[in-house]
Design a protein around this motif. Structure first.
Motif, PDB file in Angstrom:
ATOM      1  N   PHE A 199      15.465  43.301  25.775  1.00 42.85           N
ATOM      2  CA  PHE A 199      16.374  43.524  26.309  1.00 42.85           C
ATOM      3  C   PHE A 199      17.028  42.830  27.931  1.00 42.85           C
ATOM      4  O   PHE A 199      15.727  42.203  28.456  1.00 42.85           O
ATOM      5  N   ASP A 200      17.941  41.774  27.382  1.00 45.50           N
ATOM      6  CA  ASP A 200      18.101  41.324  29.105  1.00 45.50           C
ATOM      7  C   ASP A 200      19.293  40.942  30.067  1.00 45.50           C
ATOM      8  O   ASP A 200      20.153  40.277  29.268  1.00 45.50           O
ATOM      9  N   ALA A 201      19.867  41.892  30.227  1.00 43.69           N
ATOM     10  CA  ALA A 201      20.984  42.036  30.660  1.00 43.69           C
ATOM     11  C   ALA A 201      21.821  40.734  31.834  1.00 43.69           C
ATOM     12  O   ALA A 201      21.332  40.407  32.630  1.00 43.69           O
ATOM     13  N   VAL A 202      23.466  40.570  31.331  1.00 44.65           N
ATOM     14  CA  VAL A 202      24.016  38.828  31.632  1.00 44.65           C
ATOM     15  C   VAL A 202      24.718  40.260  32.253  1.00 44.65           C
ATOM     16  O   VAL A 202      25.611  40.719  31.675  1.00 44.65           O
ATOM     17  N   ASP A 203      25.547  40.206  33.435  1.00 44.58           N
ATOM     18  CA  ASP A 203      26.642  40.897  34.311  1.00 44.58           C
ATOM     19  C   ASP A 203      27.434  39.395  34.360  1.00 44.58           C
ATOM     20  O   ASP A 203      26.538  38.981  35.074  1.00 44.58           O
ATOM     21  N   HIS A 204      28.919  39.707  34.279  1.00 43.76           N
ATOM     22  CA  HIS A 204      29.814  38.769  34.813  1.00 43.76           C
ATOM     23  C   HIS A 204      31.084  39.228  35.781  1.00 43.76           C
ATOM     24  O   HIS A 204      31.829  38.807  35.553  1.00 43.76           O
ATOM     25  N   ALA A 205      30.238  40.048  36.545  1.00 46.24           N
ATOM     26  CA  ALA A 205      31.699  40.495  37.951  1.00 46.24           C
ATOM     27  C   ALA A 205      31.788  39.682  38.936  1.00 46.24           C
ATOM     28  O   ALA A 205      32.483  39.909  38.705  1.00 46.24           O
ATOM     29  N   GLY A 206      31.028  39.214  39.082  1.00 48.72           N
ATOM     30  CA  GLY A 206      31.140  38.404  39.903  1.00 48.72           C
ATOM     31  C   GLY A 206      32.095  36.935  39.278  1.00 48.72           C
ATOM     32  O   GLY A 206      32.422  36.536  39.945  1.00 48.72           O
ATOM     33  N   ARG A 207      31.172  36.928  38.722  1.00 58.60           N
ATOM     34  CA  ARG A 207      32.117  35.993  37.840  1.00 58.60           C
ATOM     35  C   ARG A 207      33.344  35.484  37.501  1.00 58.60           C
ATOM     36  O   ARG A 207      34.220  35.189  37.195  1.00 58.60           O
ATOM     37  N   PHE A 208      33.879  36.528  36.906  1.00 60.29           N
ATOM     38  CA  PHE A 208      35.213  37.710  36.461  1.00 60.29           C
ATOM     39  C   PHE A 208      35.909  37.601  38.161  1.00 60.29           C
ATOM     40  O   PHE A 208      37.816  37.537  37.994  1.00 60.29           O
ATOM     41  N   GLY A 209      35.316  37.839  39.123  1.00 54.20           N
ATOM     42  CA  GLY A 209      36.442  38.817  40.177  1.00 54.20           C
ATOM     43  C   GLY A 209      36.315  40.313  40.284  1.00 54.20           C
ATOM     44  O   GLY A 209      37.562  39.965  40.966  1.00 54.20           O
ATOM     45  N   LEU A 210      35.505  40.580  39.994  1.00 50.21           N
ATOM     46  CA  LEU A 210      36.446  41.602  39.064  1.00 50.21           C
ATOM     47  C   LEU A 210      35.440  43.068  41.104  1.00 50.21           C
ATOM     48  O   LEU A 210      35.930  44.034  41.154  1.00 50.21           O
ATOM     49  N   GLU A 211      34.605  41.991  41.352  1.00 51.30           N
ATOM     50  CA  GLU A 211      34.456  43.282  42.531  1.00 51.30           C
ATOM     51  C   GLU A 211      35.377  43.159  43.605  1.00 51.30           C
ATOM     52  O   GLU A 211      35.739  42.290  44.541  1.00 51.30           O
ATOM     53  N   GLY A 212      35.736  44.252  43.942  1.00 48.76           N
ATOM     54  CA  GLY A 212      36.782  44.698  45.443  1.00 48.76           C
ATOM     55  C   GLY A 212      38.267  44.629  44.299  1.00 48.76           C
ATOM     56  O   GLY A 212      38.747  44.188  45.361  1.00 48.76           O
ATOM     57  N   LEU A 213      37.825  44.049  43.213  1.00 53.16           N
ATOM     58  CA  LEU A 213      39.701  44.779  42.755  1.00 53.16           C
ATOM     59  C   LEU A 213      40.324  45.102  42.558  1.00 53.16           C
ATOM     60  O   LEU A 213      40.320  46.311  42.401  1.00 53.16           O
ATOM     61  N   PRO A 214      41.743  45.210  42.921  1.00 55.94           N
ATOM     62  CA  PRO A 214      43.381  46.420  43.322  1.00 55.94           C
ATOM     63  C   PRO A 214      43.034  47.049  41.660  1.00 55.94           C
ATOM     64  O   PRO A 214      42.922  45.954  41.012  1.00 55.94           O
ATOM     65  N   PRO A 215      43.593  48.176  41.401  1.00 53.59           N
ATOM     66  CA  PRO A 215      44.392  48.199  39.924  1.00 53.59           C
ATOM     67  C   PRO A 215      45.427  47.914  39.782  1.00 53.59           C
ATOM     68  O   PRO A 215      46.159  47.819  40.706  1.00 53.59           O
ATOM     69  N   ALA A 216      45.984  47.471  38.134  1.00 51.00           N
ATOM     70  CA  ALA A 216      47.028  46.438  38.527  1.00 51.00           C
ATOM     71  C   ALA A 216      47.800  47.528  37.956  1.00 51.00           C
ATOM     72  O   ALA A 216      47.262  48.966  37.886  1.00 51.00           O
ATOM     73  N   THR A 217      49.395  47.460  38.267  1.00 53.16           N
ATOM     74  CA  THR A 217      50.268  47.854  38.204  1.00 53.16           C
ATOM     75  C   THR A 217      51.066  47.997  37.081  1.00 53.16           C
ATOM     76  O   THR A 217      51.653  48.595  36.868  1.00 53.16           O
ATOM     77  N   ALA A 218      51.356  46.331  36.741  1.00 57.27           N
ATOM     78  CA  ALA A 218      51.708  46.633  35.457  1.00 57.27           C
ATOM     79  C   ALA A 218      51.196  45.416  34.665  1.00 57.27           C
ATOM     80  O   ALA A 218      50.429  44.705  34.849  1.00 57.27           O
TER      81      ALA A 218
END
Length: 292
Positions: A199-218
């Protein structure tokens, strides 16, 4: 000047996604960048395996693969995903990919591609599970589905609905795949030719720009002639662009809907004038002429 998009790419040497265009140009997709385009004419079949569509067919706006039935059959005639190739000599890897709480899938990818397949799918976190010949990897994928109930597909609508509601830390995001990884390695039925990987986890949240992402409306349902999509780029996950539009809305565009269209530049303030649908909320170098 019109451009034709050939899809999104995740170069291993870069920390950002790019849009690829016919002719070889690319547009880096940088958070905070203003972008916009307007579709012209009709959506044309993109052909198959590097060949133009012999029928010059028009394809529906709402399908993510811009191919007519004939070209779609040709494209899948030599496809690992469609199980039409059994003698591929390359080394394959089995992975566990996590897209949000309760959404983990198993899959395989050619080892030479690295993590590109995971980025293309929008996997927020993943870990390798094993490596070996194609058929051994495929058999292991089947064992995981039958023994642990791990699916091989997660709908994009489900992925989009939870991106703004993910756990805050990489450790929390990796917890589900860590537990499944241990259960998977303990299963009987593994192909002898498949080498287990720790097991060796790789996290893409930072690369995607998801931290602090506001909810989508459409979410954009389709492009149409003379319809615009424009805004400020907030995040890129898999094929999806998350845009803040001029009126403050957060709209998701699946870039696969762009293929087959002739696109011209539009001002970032043009907003969105194509069909959209509401999005369920979870619980918890470059092209010139101003196109992008």
């Amino acid at each position: 000047m019109a451009w034709r998009c050939s899809g999104i790419g995740w170069p291993q040497e870069a920390r950002m996604a790019v849009l690829r265009w016919e002719g070889g140009r690319v547009s880096p997709l940088l958070a905070g960048k203003a972008l916009g385009f307007r579709a012209e004419g009709a959506r044309q079949c993109v052909g198959a395996r590097g060949n133009a569509c012999p029928l010059g067919a028009v394809v529906p706006g709402r399908v993510t693969q811009a191919r007519c039935p004939e070209c779609a059959r040709l494209d899948r005639a030599h496809s690992v995903a469609a199980d039409t190739i059994a003698d591929d000599p390359r080394v394959y890897r089995v992975y566990l990919a996590w897209f949000g709480p309760g959404m983990t899938k198993a899959g395989i990818t050619a080892e030479e591609r690295g993590s590109a397949r995971l980025l293309e799918q929008g996997a927020v976190a993943f870990s390798w599970l094993g490596r070996g010949p194609l058929m051994a990897a495929r058999r292991t994928e089947e064992v995981l589905r039958s023994a642990l109930g791990i699916p091989d597909r997660i709908p994009y609508a489900d992925k989009r609905a939870v991106r703004a509601w993910l756990p805050a830390t990489a450790g929390e995001r990796a917890a589900e795949i860590e537990a499944l990884h241990g259960r998977a390695l303990a299963l009987d039925g593994w192909a002898q030719t498949l080498e287990p990987l720790g097991f060796d986890a790789v996290d893409h949240a930072g690369r995607f720009g998801l931290e602090g992402l506001p909810p989508a409306t459409a979410v954009v349902r389709e492009l149409v002639h003379d319809g615009a999509v424009a805004g400020t780029l907030l995040a890129v996950a898999g094929p999806d662009l998350h845009l803040r539009t001029a009126d403050g809305g957060i709209v998701v565009l699946d870039t696969r809907l762009m293929s087959g269209w002739s696109l011209v530049g539009a001002d970032a303030g043009a907003g969105v004038s194509v069909p959209t649908a509401g999005l369920g909320v979870g619980t918890g170098g470059g092209v010139q002429d101003g196109l992008f």
